[in-house]
Design an enzyme around this catalytic site. Structure first.
Site, mmCIF file in Angstrom:
data_model
loop_
_atom_site.group_PDB
_atom_site.id
_atom_site.type_symbol
_atom_site.label_atom_id
_atom_site.label_comp_id
_atom_site.label_asym_id
_atom_site.label_seq_id
_atom_site.Cartn_x
_atom_site.Cartn_y
_atom_site.Cartn_z
ATOM 1 C CB SER A 4 54.311 -5.522 -0.643
ATOM 2 O OG SER A 4 53.955 -4.454 -1.502
ATOM 3 C CE1 TYR B 235 58.822 -2.728 0.657
ATOM 4 C CE2 TYR B 235 57.269 -2.877 -1.173
ATOM 5 C CZ TYR B 235 57.524 -2.845 0.189
ATOM 6 O OH TYR B 235 56.482 -2.944 1.079
#
Length: 270
Positions: free
Chosen positions: A130, A143
Site C-alpha cells: 500500500s 494498517y
C-alpha cells in the site's frame, strides 16, 4: 505456454479485477477465498479455499492447483484487511489480527509455494502492499505498519531467492474503488473520547477516498505489465498522481513539514 497465476483474496476488489483481466491475456487463473462457495457465480475463474492465517489451508490450496496444472508461474499476494482507529483505543488483539493477515499471512503463502518455484527454477511473487506503507497515517497507523513491515521484509526476501530463479516484487496501490472500507475493522468512535471528533471526521474522509478511488482495472493492467518483464523492479506504485507524489514529498521535505501537510489533509491542523 500460458502462465498459471494464483491470486489470494481473489473473490472481490483488486484481486478479482486482476484475475479477470489476466484471463483476457490467456493466463490460467486461480483465486482464493476463505469461503469460495459464496462466490461461485460471481467470478470468471475458479476459487479455492484458503485462509492466509491458517497455513494448512495454504498448503492444500497450492497442492490442488499444482496437481491440476503441474506448475505455478505467478503468485499475487493480495489478501489483506483494513484497520482504523486511534492507536490508544484500538484493541491489541485487533492489531495482531491485522498483522496476521497483512504481514504473516503473505509470508506463509510464500513459504508454502517456494519449494515448487525452486523445483521449477522460476516464478514470480507479487506482493500487494500500500502507498500507506510509506508513511504513518493518522488513525490508520496499524494498517500502515503492517504493510510497511511487508514492504521491508520482501526487500530482504527477494535477495535471498533470486539465486533460485524466483523474483519477488512489491506493488503499492493507492485508493481504489473496492469494498475494503466495508470489510475493515473500525475501532468504535467512543462517546466522550478525546479522539471522538477528529477520528470520526478522519474516518469519513478515508471512506470517501476509497469510494471515489480509481478503477481496480488499472491495478490489473499494472500487474500484467510486471509479469511480462524478465527483470522486475523491487517495487512499483499504482494510484492517483498525488498519492504517488506524496512518497516523493516525504523524501524531500523536512519531517515536521511533511507531518503538517498530512495533518492539514486530514483536517487535524487545529
Amino acid at each position: 505456454m500460458p502462465k498459471v497465476v494464483f491470486i489470494t483474496g481473489g473473490s472481490s476488489g483488486i484481486g478479482k479485477a486482476i484475475g479477470e483481466f489476466l484471463l483476457t491475456k490467456e493466463c490460467i487463473v486461480y483465486g482464493t477465498s476463505r469461503h469460495p462457495e459464496n462466490y461461485s457465480s460471481t467470478t470468471k475463474f475458479p476459487l479455492v479455499a484458503l485462509d492466509v492465517t491458517k497455513p494448512e489451508t495454504i498448503t492444500e490450496a497450492f497442492k490442488q492447483v499444482i496437481d491440476k496444472e503441474g506448475k505455478i508461474d505467478v503468485v499475487v499476494n493480495n489478501a489483506g484487511v483494513g484497520i482504523t482507529g486511534p492507536i490508544e483505543e484500538t484493541p491489541t488483539n485487533e492489531m495482531r489480527k491485522a498483522f496476521d493477515t497483512n504481514f504473516f499471512g503473505p509470508l506463509e503463502v510464500i513459504k508454502a509455494v517456494l519449494p515448487q518455484l525452486r523445483k521449477q527454477k522460476s516464478g514470480h511473487i507479487i506482493n500487494v502492499t500500500s502507498i500507506a506503507a510509506y508513511m504513518g497515517l493518522p488513525y490508520r497507523g496499524i494498517y500502515s505498519a503492517s504493510k510497511a513491515a511487508l514492504e521491508i521484509t520482501i526487500e530482504a526476501y527477494r535477495m535471498e531467492t533470486l539465486q533460485f530463479g524466483v523474483h519477488m516484487t512489491n506493488i503499492a496501490p493507492g485508493d481504489f474503488a473496492t469494498n475494503i472500507a466495508a470489510g475493515r475493522y473500525h475501532a468504535p468512535i467512543l462517546e466522550g473520547s478525546p479522539y471522538e471528533k477528529d477520528y470520526g471526521e478522519t474516518l469519513k474522509t478515508m471512506n470517501d477516498h476509497v469510494q471515489s478511488g480509481g478503477d481496480p482495472l488499472e491495478m490489473a493492467k499494472a500487474v500484467y505489465k510486471i509479469i511480462q518483464t524478465n527483470k522486475p523492479a523491487v517495487r512499483y506504485r499504482e494510484g492517483a498522481f498525488i498519492q504517488r507524489f506524496s512518497i516523493v514529498l516525504k523524501k524531500i521535505l523536512p519531517s515536521k513539514t511533511y507531518e503538517k501537510m498530512l495533518m492539514k489533509h486530514y483536517h487535524l491542523d487545529k
